[in-house]
Enzyme design. Sequence first.
Site, PDB file in Angstrom:
ATOM      1  N   ASP A   1       0.855  -1.185   0.000  1.00  0.00           N
ATOM      2  CA  ASP A   1       0.000   0.000   0.000  1.00  0.00           C
ATOM      3  C   ASP A   1       0.891   1.235   0.000  1.00  0.00           C
ATOM      4  O   ASP A   1       1.312   1.717   1.057  1.00  0.00           O
ATOM      5  CB  ASP A   1      -0.930   0.006   1.219  1.00  0.00           C
ATOM      6  CG  ASP A   1      -1.920   1.167   1.192  1.00  0.00           C
ATOM      7  OD1 ASP A   1      -1.733   2.094   0.374  1.00  0.00           O
ATOM      8  OD2 ASP A   1      -2.877   1.151   1.981  1.00  0.00           O
TER       9      ASP A   1
ATOM     10  N   HIS B   1       0.488   8.103   3.717  1.00  0.00           N
ATOM     11  CA  HIS B   1       1.079   7.436   4.876  1.00  0.00           C
ATOM     12  C   HIS B   1       2.594   7.643   4.994  1.00  0.00           C
ATOM     13  O   HIS B   1       3.213   7.064   5.890  1.00  0.00           O
ATOM     14  CB  HIS B   1       0.761   5.943   4.815  1.00  0.00           C
ATOM     15  CG  HIS B   1      -0.695   5.656   4.643  1.00  0.00           C
ATOM     16  ND1 HIS B   1      -1.615   5.951   5.614  1.00  0.00           N
ATOM     17  CD2 HIS B   1      -1.393   5.141   3.600  1.00  0.00           C
ATOM     18  CE1 HIS B   1      -2.826   5.610   5.187  1.00  0.00           C
ATOM     19  NE2 HIS B   1      -2.712   5.128   3.970  1.00  0.00           N
TER      20      HIS B   1
ATOM     21  N   ILE C   1      -0.649   9.668   8.329  1.00  0.00           N
ATOM     22  CA  ILE C   1      -1.394   8.781   9.215  1.00  0.00           C
ATOM     23  C   ILE C   1      -1.007   7.333   8.952  1.00  0.00           C
ATOM     24  O   ILE C   1      -0.449   6.994   7.905  1.00  0.00           O
ATOM     25  CB  ILE C   1      -2.917   8.965   9.049  1.00  0.00           C
ATOM     26  CG1 ILE C   1      -3.352   8.610   7.611  1.00  0.00           C
ATOM     27  CG2 ILE C   1      -3.329  10.386   9.402  1.00  0.00           C
ATOM     28  CD1 ILE C   1      -4.867   8.629   7.405  1.00  0.00           C
TER      29      ILE C   1
ATOM     30  N   GLY D   1      -5.056   2.234   7.645  1.00  0.00           N
ATOM     31  CA  GLY D   1      -6.155   1.570   8.352  1.00  0.00           C
ATOM     32  C   GLY D   1      -5.937   0.078   8.461  1.00  0.00           C
ATOM     33  O   GLY D   1      -6.208  -0.530   9.503  1.00  0.00           O
TER      34      GLY D   1
END
Length: 284
Positions: free
Chosen positions: A185, A190, A205, A208
């Site tokens: 990912d 990120h 961040i 998830g």
Amino acid sequence: MPIDPKKALGAELEPMSYECTQDKVILYALGVGCEPEGDELPFVYENGLKVLPTFGVVPPFPALMGMLNVPGMEVNPIMILHGEQYLEIRKHPLPTSGTLISKPRVANIYDKGKAALVELDVVTEDRDGNEIFFNRFGTFARGEGGFGGEKGPPPTNEAPDRAPDAVVELPTLRRQAAIYRLSGDYNPLHIDPQFAAMAGYDRPIIHGLCTFGVVGRAVLKTYCNNNPEKFKSIKVRFSRPAWPGDTIITEMWKESESRILVRVRTKERPTEYTLTNAAVELNV
């Protein structure tokens, strides 16, 4: 550009091949915070290597972006949010190497008013045709609702109004997202501070699905004695972000011998829930 459910619903994407290796299995485990000690050592050491059940989201993950190539799904990628995830393990023990084939299909498109909820079902098989994983990726396409479709089922797996039966705190590293992204990912949200700022965050961040993996570890340790074969499925809703370096607090309620309800927050923001409407089913 709007979603056209008549074109997109039921569409099948091209099958995707993934070469599973011991290194990828270990890298994923490190990416969700496994420690090379104690009963987590088998997840990061090739001698007797075991696969974390939540690794099952990795082989089919590219289908999320591939979905945007489906006719009737001409959506701005910036407007896409990964909102929900369901993973089911269909064959144990999980392979530590070999070719896996994922077959994605647009299963449902719901009208949520300000957004469309698109559910992408993916069956992942080995070369012999054995089903290993089933995933349902739930993505919100912001600004694409209002087309008059079904709203979809209401949220389930509400946390009980009582104290949790178990609580596990697991720290993440400031470099956690930088490690996790190597499992496939590569969203700059990120890793890139400028990109994160454009999205309204003060710094990148955590993924998830990285938090998802940390939570899977908590349940696996608490109710499965770190035996992956006892882990059947996990379903979550991504409610708020967490940041690399946060401590992930997993609250768990044992509803039955096979069902664990889950809710997740961080020590840094204890009143904001990161994952909600979550449940794990166990093999008993």
